[in-house]
Design a protein around this motif. Structure first.
Motif, PDB file in Angstrom:
ATOM      1  N   VAL A 117       0.852  -1.190   0.000  1.00  5.75           N
ATOM      2  CA  VAL A 117       0.000   0.000   0.000  1.00  5.75           C
ATOM      3  C   VAL A 117       0.884   1.234   0.000  1.00  5.75           C
ATOM      4  O   VAL A 117       1.715   1.409   0.899  1.00  5.75           O
ATOM      5  N   ASN A 118       0.705   2.071  -0.991  1.00  4.01           N
ATOM      6  CA  ASN A 118       1.396   3.351  -1.076  1.00  4.01           C
ATOM      7  C   ASN A 118       0.389   4.475  -0.874  1.00  4.01           C
ATOM      8  O   ASN A 118      -0.803   4.313  -1.169  1.00  4.01           O
ATOM      9  N   VAL A 119       0.869   5.611  -0.392  1.00  5.25           N
ATOM     10  CA  VAL A 119       0.009   6.749  -0.089  1.00  5.25           C
ATOM     11  C   VAL A 119       0.416   7.929  -0.970  1.00  5.25           C
ATOM     12  O   VAL A 119       1.605   8.213  -1.120  1.00  5.25           O
ATOM     13  N   ALA A 120      -0.582   8.613  -1.543  1.00  2.00           N
ATOM     14  CA  ALA A 120      -0.281   9.756  -2.399  1.00  2.00           C
ATOM     15  C   ALA A 120      -1.421  10.768  -2.350  1.00  2.00           C
ATOM     16  O   ALA A 120      -2.590  10.381  -2.254  1.00  2.00           O
ATOM     17  N   PRO A 121      -1.102  12.060  -2.423  1.00  3.69           N
ATOM     18  CA  PRO A 121      -2.166  13.065  -2.496  1.00  3.69           C
ATOM     19  C   PRO A 121      -2.770  13.100  -3.893  1.00  3.69           C
ATOM     20  O   PRO A 121      -2.071  12.915  -4.887  1.00  3.69           O
ATOM     21  N   LEU A 122      -4.067  13.310  -3.964  1.00  4.45           N
ATOM     22  CA  LEU A 122      -4.733  13.449  -5.253  1.00  4.45           C
ATOM     23  C   LEU A 122      -5.941  14.361  -5.094  1.00  4.45           C
ATOM     24  O   LEU A 122      -6.917  14.023  -4.426  1.00  4.45           O
ATOM     25  N   ARG A 123      -5.840  15.531  -5.723  1.00  3.17           N
ATOM     26  CA  ARG A 123      -6.961  16.471  -5.762  1.00  3.17           C
ATOM     27  C   ARG A 123      -7.680  16.239  -7.089  1.00  3.17           C
ATOM     28  O   ARG A 123      -7.097  16.409  -8.156  1.00  3.17           O
ATOM     29  N   TRP A 124      -8.953  15.853  -7.005  1.00  4.86           N
ATOM     30  CA  TRP A 124      -9.700  15.509  -8.198  1.00  4.86           C
ATOM     31  C   TRP A 124      -9.743  16.683  -9.176  1.00  4.86           C
ATOM     32  O   TRP A 124      -9.967  17.834  -8.788  1.00  4.86           O
ATOM     33  N   GLY A 125      -9.533  16.370 -10.432  1.00  7.40           N
ATOM     34  CA  GLY A 125      -9.605  17.384 -11.473  1.00  7.40           C
ATOM     35  C   GLY A 125      -8.348  18.201 -11.654  1.00  7.40           C
ATOM     36  O   GLY A 125      -8.258  18.985 -12.596  1.00  7.40           O
ATOM     37  N   GLU A 126      -7.354  18.011 -10.781  1.00  6.66           N
ATOM     38  CA  GLU A 126      -6.092  18.742 -10.887  1.00  6.66           C
ATOM     39  C   GLU A 126      -5.152  17.960 -11.799  1.00  6.66           C
ATOM     40  O   GLU A 126      -4.709  16.863 -11.453  1.00  6.66           O
ATOM     41  N   GLU A 127      -4.850  18.532 -12.960  1.00  4.04           N
ATOM     42  CA  GLU A 127      -4.054  17.814 -13.952  1.00  4.04           C
ATOM     43  C   GLU A 127      -2.687  17.399 -13.429  1.00  4.04           C
ATOM     44  O   GLU A 127      -2.207  16.303 -13.721  1.00  4.04           O
ATOM     45  N   ASP A 128      -2.036  18.273 -12.671  1.00  5.07           N
ATOM     46  CA  ASP A 128      -0.704  17.940 -12.159  1.00  5.07           C
ATOM     47  C   ASP A 128      -0.760  16.706 -11.265  1.00  5.07           C
ATOM     48  O   ASP A 128       0.085  15.806 -11.373  1.00  5.07           O
ATOM     49  N   ASP A 129      -1.751  16.661 -10.363  1.00  5.83           N
ATOM     50  CA  ASP A 129      -1.888  15.501  -9.474  1.00  5.83           C
ATOM     51  C   ASP A 129      -2.185  14.234 -10.267  1.00  5.83           C
ATOM     52  O   ASP A 129      -1.625  13.159  -9.992  1.00  5.83           O
ATOM     53  N   MET A 130      -3.062  14.350 -11.254  1.00  4.36           N
ATOM     54  CA  MET A 130      -3.446  13.173 -12.025  1.00  4.36           C
ATOM     55  C   MET A 130      -2.274  12.634 -12.842  1.00  4.36           C
ATOM     56  O   MET A 130      -2.102  11.419 -12.963  1.00  4.36           O
ATOM     57  N   GLU A 131      -1.471  13.519 -13.384  1.00  4.54           N
ATOM     58  CA  GLU A 131      -0.323  13.077 -14.170  1.00  4.54           C
ATOM     59  C   GLU A 131       0.703  12.361 -13.296  1.00  4.54           C
ATOM     60  O   GLU A 131       1.341  11.397 -13.723  1.00  4.54           O
ATOM     61  N   VAL A 132       0.862  12.833 -12.061  1.00  5.40           N
ATOM     62  CA  VAL A 132       1.793  12.171 -11.141  1.00  5.40           C
ATOM     63  C   VAL A 132       1.286  10.775 -10.787  1.00  5.40           C
ATOM     64  O   VAL A 132       2.054   9.804 -10.759  1.00  5.40           O
TER      65      VAL A 132
END
Length: 264
Positions: A159-174
């Motif tokens: 299990v890995n943990v990562a931030p993800l703000r929905w709709g934010e392209e930078d987060d989604m690409e990461v």
């Protein structure tokens, strides 16, 4: 046939957010009244092990276990024990990789909150799971992942943990698209997040080509506005009902589990 998202009567928001009965067994309440830490243990029968989760009720809704999460955990547990009778059978069977049984499933959970669903997926499916949520939720999410590291490793998962703000392209690409399955529970709640959630799902399910990916979402309908999300989502995804829980706590409805697949 009418579905629950078409029901015209709103639910009681106080009663329907969190049920009165706990799905897990409470271990302890730590701290003063302003900042309690609630530890709960969740026994997963199929692996004969317990997952321990810390909730922080005073910190907000993202730090508590929502009803639909318990439904997903139960379905994952039952799938491991009796896959032929599992409501998740079709969705998970579709993720087979040409007989490559050594290939671990890669799973992404959206709006993980306490992380119980993602951790349960890792231990019941032996999967590589990434749990995500808003940046301020990450510390408690990481705490719960660390607290269950031994049982996860013992069952062949990660299990890995990562931030993800929905709709934010930078987060989604990461985060990327290299996932076989996307999970979520009780994420259709704030109407201003409907469109960002759909944008994120389109990125994950409709982009990148290759095999179709599946989004499994457990949802407890609370308000008429929930139907707006489903109507919008059906423009981009084929949506089917996988499972319906019986109503609890005097409610007329129970948690519904849906499967989403990107349209061709």
């Amino acid at each position: 046939m009418a579905t629950q998202e078409d029901d015209e009567e709103d639910m009681d928001p106080v009663k329907m957010i969190f049920p009165e009965e706990d799905e897990g067994k409470s271990l302890a309440m730590l701290g003063d009244a302003a900042a309690k830490q609630q530890l709960q243990q969740h026994y997963i029968r199929s692996i004969e092990s317990t997952v321990v989760i810390r909730q922080l009720p005073s910190e907000g809704l993202s730090f508590q276990l929502w009803p639909a999460a318990a439904t997903v955990v139960t379905l994952l547990d039952e799938h491991r024990s009796r896959p032929s009778k599992s409501p998740l059978r079709t969705s998970l069977t579709a993720l087979s990789h040409g007989g490559d049984n050594d290939r671990k499933l890669k799973i992404l959970e959206l709006g993980s909150g306490t992380g119980l669903v993602g951790i349960a997926a890792a231990v019941t499916l032996g999967a590589n799971v990434t749990v995500t949520d808003l940046p301020h939720v990450i510390p408690n999410l990481q705490f719960n992942v660390d607290a269950n590291a031994d049982v996860v490793a013992g069952k062949g998962g990660t299990v890995n943990v990562a931030p993800l703000r929905w709709g934010e392209e930078d987060d989604m690409e990461v985060i990327g698209r290299e996932f076989d399955l996307v999970l979520a529970s009780d994420v259709v709640y704030h109407d201003h997040l409907f469109e960002p959630l759909i944008q994120t799902l389109r990125f994950l399910l409709n982009g990148g080509g290759g095999e179709k990916k599946v989004f499994v979402m457990a949802h407890l309908r609370r308000w008429k506005k929930d139907s707006v999300f489903f109507k919008r989502a059906k423009k981009f995804f084929d949506v089917q009902t996988l499972h319906i829980d019986p109503p609890k706590d005097g409610s007329r409805i129970g948690v519904v589990v849906y499967g989403f697949v990107g349209k061709s």
